[in-house]
Design an enzyme around this catalytic site. Structure first.
Site, PDB file in Angstrom:
ATOM      1  N   GLU A 129     -30.494 -26.306 -46.924  1.00  0.00           N
ATOM      2  CA  GLU A 129     -29.387 -25.349 -46.941  1.00  0.00           C
ATOM      3  C   GLU A 129     -29.528 -24.433 -48.151  1.00  0.00           C
ATOM      4  OE1 GLU A 129     -26.930 -24.946 -44.422  1.00  0.00           O
ATOM      5  OE2 GLU A 129     -28.682 -26.012 -43.681  1.00  0.00           O
ATOM      6  N   ASN A 150      13.511   9.494 -14.318  1.00  0.00           N
ATOM      7  CA  ASN A 150      13.628   8.169 -13.694  1.00  0.00           C
ATOM      8  C   ASN A 150      14.552   7.231 -14.431  1.00  0.00           C
ATOM      9  OD1 ASN A 150      11.824   8.138 -15.857  1.00  0.00           O
ATOM     10  ND2 ASN A 150      10.688   6.393 -15.027  1.00  0.00           N
ATOM     11  N   TYR A 151      15.022   7.629 -15.616  1.00  0.00           N
ATOM     12  CA  TYR A 151      15.730   6.677 -16.481  1.00  0.00           C
ATOM     13  C   TYR A 151      17.115   7.217 -16.803  1.00  0.00           C
ATOM     14  CZ  TYR A 151      16.226   3.488 -20.502  1.00  0.00           C
ATOM     15  OH  TYR A 151      16.637   2.527 -21.387  1.00  0.00           O
ATOM     16  N   ARG A 175     -14.565 -17.367 -43.530  1.00  0.00           N
ATOM     17  CA  ARG A 175     -15.118 -16.074 -43.925  1.00  0.00           C
ATOM     18  C   ARG A 175     -14.646 -14.925 -43.023  1.00  0.00           C
ATOM     19  NH1 ARG A 175     -21.125 -18.630 -44.306  1.00  0.00           N
ATOM     20  NH2 ARG A 175     -20.091 -20.119 -42.936  1.00  0.00           N
ATOM     21  N   GLN A 219     -13.107 -33.579 -33.587  1.00  0.00           N
ATOM     22  CA  GLN A 219     -13.529 -33.904 -34.951  1.00  0.00           C
ATOM     23  C   GLN A 219     -12.278 -33.742 -35.816  1.00  0.00           C
ATOM     24  OE1 GLN A 219     -16.000 -31.077 -37.050  1.00  0.00           O
ATOM     25  NE2 GLN A 219     -16.894 -32.657 -38.351  1.00  0.00           N
ATOM     26  N   ARG A 272      -0.364   5.265 -16.464  1.00  0.00           N
ATOM     27  CA  ARG A 272       0.157   3.997 -16.979  1.00  0.00           C
ATOM     28  C   ARG A 272       0.219   2.969 -15.858  1.00  0.00           C
ATOM     29  NH1 ARG A 272       5.459   5.871 -19.282  1.00  0.00           N
ATOM     30  NH2 ARG A 272       5.786   3.634 -19.553  1.00  0.00           N
ATOM     31  N   ASN A 332     -20.744 -15.191 -39.043  1.00  0.00           N
ATOM     32  CA  ASN A 332     -19.912 -15.814 -40.069  1.00  0.00           C
ATOM     33  C   ASN A 332     -18.827 -14.904 -40.617  1.00  0.00           C
ATOM     34  OD1 ASN A 332     -21.206 -18.420 -40.170  1.00  0.00           O
ATOM     35  ND2 ASN A 332     -22.957 -17.338 -41.038  1.00  0.00           N
TER      36      ASN A 332
HETATM   37  C1  UD1 Z   1     -25.455 -23.832 -40.284  1.00  0.00           C
HETATM   38  C2  UD1 Z   1     -26.686 -24.671 -40.660  1.00  0.00           C
HETATM   39  C3  UD1 Z   1     -27.750 -23.748 -41.254  1.00  0.00           C
HETATM   40  C4  UD1 Z   1     -28.122 -22.690 -40.234  1.00  0.00           C
HETATM   41  C5  UD1 Z   1     -26.883 -21.941 -39.761  1.00  0.00           C
HETATM   42  C6  UD1 Z   1     -27.240 -21.111 -38.549  1.00  0.00           C
HETATM   43  C7  UD1 Z   1     -25.888 -26.915 -41.292  1.00  0.00           C
HETATM   44  C8  UD1 Z   1     -25.586 -27.828 -42.400  1.00  0.00           C
HETATM   45  N1  UD1 Z   1     -26.304 -25.702 -41.619  1.00  0.00           N
HETATM   46  O1  UD1 Z   1     -24.924 -23.267 -41.471  1.00  0.00           O
HETATM   47  O2  UD1 Z   1     -28.917 -24.506 -41.585  1.00  0.00           O
HETATM   48  O3  UD1 Z   1     -29.050 -21.784 -40.795  1.00  0.00           O
HETATM   49  O4  UD1 Z   1     -25.830 -22.843 -39.347  1.00  0.00           O
HETATM   50  O5  UD1 Z   1     -26.142 -20.360 -38.089  1.00  0.00           O
HETATM   51  O6  UD1 Z   1     -25.774 -27.306 -40.143  1.00  0.00           O
HETATM   52  N2  UD1 Z   1     -18.698 -27.034 -37.492  1.00  0.00           N
HETATM   53  C9  UD1 Z   1     -17.992 -28.089 -36.983  1.00  0.00           C
HETATM   54  N3  UD1 Z   1     -17.539 -29.058 -37.822  1.00  0.00           N
HETATM   55  C10 UD1 Z   1     -17.797 -29.030 -39.162  1.00  0.00           C
HETATM   56  C11 UD1 Z   1     -18.529 -27.945 -39.684  1.00  0.00           C
HETATM   57  C12 UD1 Z   1     -18.964 -26.965 -38.810  1.00  0.00           C
HETATM   58  O7  UD1 Z   1     -17.740 -28.173 -35.784  1.00  0.00           O
HETATM   59  O8  UD1 Z   1     -17.356 -29.964 -39.857  1.00  0.00           O
HETATM   60  C13 UD1 Z   1     -19.149 -25.991 -36.574  1.00  0.00           C
HETATM   61  C14 UD1 Z   1     -18.546 -24.630 -36.892  1.00  0.00           C
HETATM   62  O9  UD1 Z   1     -17.395 -24.379 -36.090  1.00  0.00           O
HETATM   63  C15 UD1 Z   1     -19.677 -23.656 -36.547  1.00  0.00           C
HETATM   64  C16 UD1 Z   1     -20.936 -24.497 -36.707  1.00  0.00           C
HETATM   65  O10 UD1 Z   1     -20.531 -25.849 -36.716  1.00  0.00           O
HETATM   66  O11 UD1 Z   1     -19.597 -23.217 -35.234  1.00  0.00           O
HETATM   67  C17 UD1 Z   1     -21.750 -24.152 -37.945  1.00  0.00           C
HETATM   68  O12 UD1 Z   1     -20.937 -24.293 -39.095  1.00  0.00           O
HETATM   69  P1  UD1 Z   1     -21.025 -23.273 -40.291  1.00  0.00           P
HETATM   70  O13 UD1 Z   1     -20.110 -23.737 -41.358  1.00  0.00           O
HETATM   71  O14 UD1 Z   1     -20.880 -21.896 -39.795  1.00  0.00           O
HETATM   72  O15 UD1 Z   1     -22.535 -23.529 -40.775  1.00  0.00           O
HETATM   73  P2  UD1 Z   1     -23.486 -22.523 -41.564  1.00  0.00           P
HETATM   74  O16 UD1 Z   1     -23.099 -22.496 -42.972  1.00  0.00           O
HETATM   75  O17 UD1 Z   1     -23.545 -21.234 -40.844  1.00  0.00           O
HETATM   76 CA    CA Z   2     -22.407 -20.302 -39.133  1.00  0.00          CA
END
Ligand code: UD1
Ligand code: CA
Length: 465
Positions: free
Chosen positions: A159, A389-390, A18, A79, A336, A230
Site C-alpha cells: 500500500e 388553467n389555474y 474522500r 461487515q 413539461r 475515490n
Molecule cells: C485498495 C487497495 C489498493 C488498490 C486500490 C485499487 C487494499 C488494502 N488496497 O485501496 O491496493 O490499489 O484499492 O482501487 O485493498 N471496503 C470495505 N470494507 C472496508 C474497507 C473497504 O468494504 O473495511 C470497500 C470500499 O467500499 C471500497 C473498496 O473496499 O469499495 C476499496 O476500499 P478503499 O478504501 O477505497 O481502498 P483503496 O485505498 O482505494
Molecule cells: Ca478505492
C-alpha cells in the site's frame, strides 16, 4: 472457466470519506446509474455462478438499490465495522459454504470494469492459487504498488502509505481484481494482521501469502478498464469512460452524433439506429429516441419518448413527455410533464406545455402557454395564446375540439371548451364554452380618430417649447 464454481465478492462497505458527499459513495451516479450497480453488473455479465456484495456503510440504501436492480441474483453480507478490505472478505466468506471453488474479488468503487477483462482474469486463474490484474500508471498515486522478485514474479503488494521511497517510485499498480482459490483464501484471510500504517486488515497481503506458496499469475490490463473512484474528480473521469463506451456502441449501431464528446446519454436511455443527436444533447432518465428522429443541439430530454422521424430543434427542454412520430418541437420549447404530442403536430419557439394532449397535425407555433389542455386534430393555436388553467386553488382543463382555430393573443379561461371547427378571434378572452362552428369574439369595437396623431404631436411640441 473449468467445472469449479466461481463466486464474485464485491466490496462495498466503505464510507467513501474522500467524496465529501451526502449521497453514500456506492450510490453516487455515473450516467445516472449508482456506482455499485455498474461494478456488480460486470460480474453478472461475466457469468459468475454467484455474487455476494459486502455492505456496511448506508447498508439499507445500498441493499435496496441492489435488490431493485438485480433481485435474487445478488446476495449481501454485512461487515459491521469497516476494518479493512481483508476484514470485508472475511465477512463475505462467512456467508459462503465451505466448498471447493474460486472467488473473484474486487471493489465496488471500480465502476468501469468490463465483463471481458474479468473473464481474462478468471481464465488466467485456472489451476493457480491466485491471479490478479496489474496496470501501469505514469502517476500511480494512491494505488498499491506491485512488488516483483529478480525473476519478475509478483511477490506482494505494498500500500502506498506503507511504501519506502523506492517502492513508491514503482509505476506498476494494483487495480484491485483477484481470482483466488476458495480454500486457500479462507486460510490466508485468517492469517492477516493489521500491522500497517492504517491499522487495517489488508486484502492485498493475501498476495504475498500466495506467492510464498507458489507462483502468482498476473494479467496486464489497461487502466481504462479498471480505474478506481475515490474522489469527485475520479468520479467524473470514470463517468466519461462509461459515456464514451455508450456513445461508441450507439454510433457503431447507426446513430449519428455531432461532437460526440459533448453528448450525454443516461444508462437507461435508448437511441435507435438511424436517429441523430446534435452537440450538447442530454438524454436523461429513461428517454427513448426512435429511428429517424433528430434531436438538435443543446436539447435536454428527461424521461421523454421521441417518435420516428420527429424533430426536436435546438435548445428544447422536455420532461416526462411523448413526442409523436414526425412531430416538430422547438427551438426553445419547454415541454413539461404529461405532454403528449400526436403525429406531425408542432410546438414552436417559446411555447410551454404541461399535462396536455395535442392531436395529430395540430400546431402551437409561437410564444404560448398550454397547460391542462386537450387539443384535437388539425387545431391551430395562434401566437401568444394562454391557457388560463389555474384559479389560485385548482387546475382546470381547456378542450379544443378538432379543427379549431384560436387567433393570436387569446386567453382561454378554464374550464372551457371550444367546439369542433369554431374560431376564436384574435385578442379574445374566452370565458364561456364556444359552440361548434361558431366565432367567439370578446374585444371592443375598433374606433379610428382621423388626424388625431398629428394633433397630439403638435400639442406636445407646444408644451415642451
Ligand atoms: C485498495 C487497495 C489498493 C488498490 C486500490 C485499487 C487494499 C488494502 N488496497 O485501496 O491496493 O490499489 O484499492 O482501487 O485493498 N471496503 C470495505 N470494507 C472496508 C474497507 C473497504 O468494504 O473495511 C470497500 C470500499 O467500499 C471500497 C473498496 O473496499 O469499495 C476499496 O476500499 P478503499 O478504501 O477505497 O481502498 P483503496 O485505498 O482505494
Ligand atoms: Ca478505492
Amino acid at each position: 472457466m473449468g467445472s469449479e464454481k466461481t463466486i464474485a465478492i464485491v466490496l462495498a462497505a466503505g464510507q467513501g470519506t474522500r467524496m465529501r458527499s451526502p449521497i453514500p459513495k456506492m450510490l453516487m451516479p455515473l450516467a445516472e446509474r449508482p456506482m455499485v450497480s455498474w461494478a456488480v453488473s460486470a460480474a453478472l455479465e461475466a457469468e459468475v455462478d454467484e455474487c455476494v456484495v459486502v455492505v456496511g456503510h448506508a447498508r439499507e440504501r445500498v441493499e435496496a438499490e441492489l435488490a431493485s436492480r438485480f433481485g435474487d441474483r445478488v446476495r449481501t453480507a454485512l461487515q459491521p465495522e469497516q476494518r479493512g478490505t481483508g476484514d470485508a472478505v472475511r465477512c463475505a466468506l462467512e456467508a459462503i459454504p465451505e466448498t471447493d471453488g474460486r472467488v473473484l474479488i474486487y471493489y465496488g468503487d471500480c465502476p468501469v470494469v468490463t465483463p471481458g477483462v474479468i473473464r481474462r482474469l478468471l481464465d488466467a486463474a485456472e489451476g493457480a492459487e491466485l491471479a490478479l490484474l496489474v496496470s501501469s500508471l505514469a502517476e500511480p498515486k494512491g494505488y498499491g504498488r506491485i512488488l516483483r522478485d529478480a525473476e519478475g514474479n509478483v511477490v506482494g503488494i505494498r500500500e502506498e502509505r506503507d511504501c519506502s521511497p523506492e517502492e513508491r517510485a514503482i509505476t506498476e499498480v494494483n487495480p484491485g481484481f483477484y481470482a483466488v482459490d476458495l480454500r486457500f483464501l479462507r486460510d490466508a484471510v485468517r492469517a492477516l494482521s493489521s500491522d500497517n500504517a492504517q491499522n487495517e486488515l489488508y486484502l492485498t497481503d493475501v498476495v504475498a501469502q500466495a506467492a510464498a506458496r507458489g507462483r502468482v499469475r498476473d494479467v496486464h490490463a489497461s487502466f481504462e478498464l479498471l480505474r478506481g473512484v475515490n474522489d469527485r474528480y475520479e468520479l467524473a473521469l470514470a463517468e466519461a469512460i462509461l459515456l464514451r463506451r455508450t456513445r461508441e456502441a450507439l454510433m457503431r449501431s447507426g446513430v449519428s452524433m455531432r461532437n460526440p464528446d459533448s453528448i450525454f446519454v443516461s444508462a437507461d436511455s435508448v437511441v435507435e439506429p438511424g436517429a441523430e443527436l446534435g452537440a450538447g444533447v442530454e438524454l436523461r432518465g429513461r428517454s427513448c429516441v426512435r429511428s429517424g428522429a433528430i434531436i438538435d443541439a443543446g436539447s435536454i430530454l428527461t424521461d421523454v419518448e421521441v417518435g420516428e422521424g420527429a424533430r426536436v430543434l435546438p435548445y428544447t427542454v422536455a420532461t416526462k413527455s411523448v413526442i409523436g412520430p414526425r412531430a416538430q418541437v422547438g427551438p426553445f420549447a419547454h415541454l413539461r410533464e404529461k405532454t403528449e404530442l400526436g403525429p406531425e403536430s408542432k410546438i414552436g419557439n417559446f411555447t410551454e406545455t404541461k399535462k396536455t394532449v395535442v392531436g395529430a397535425r395540430s400546431k402551437v407555433n409561437h410564444l404560448s402557454y398550454v397547460g391542462d389542455g386537450v387539443i384535437g386534430e388539425d387545431v391551430n393555436v395562434g401566437a401568444g395564446t394562454i391557457f388560463c388553467n389555474y384559479d389560485g386553488v385548482k387546475k382546470h382543463t381547456t378542450v379544443l375540439e378538432d379543427g379549431v382555430f384560436i387567433g393570436s393573443d387569446s386567453q382561454l379561461v378554464a374550464p372551457v371548451r371550444v367546439g369542433k371547427g369554431a374560431y376564436v378571434a384574435s385578442g379574445t378572452t374566452v370565458t364561456r364554452d364556444v359552440p361548434a362552428d361558431a366565432l367567439a369574439l370578446s374585444r371592443t369595437k375598433q374606433e379610428n380618430k382621423e388626424g388625431f396623431a398629428s394633433r397630439l404631436r403638435s400639442q406636445r411640441k407646444a408644451q415642451k417649447g
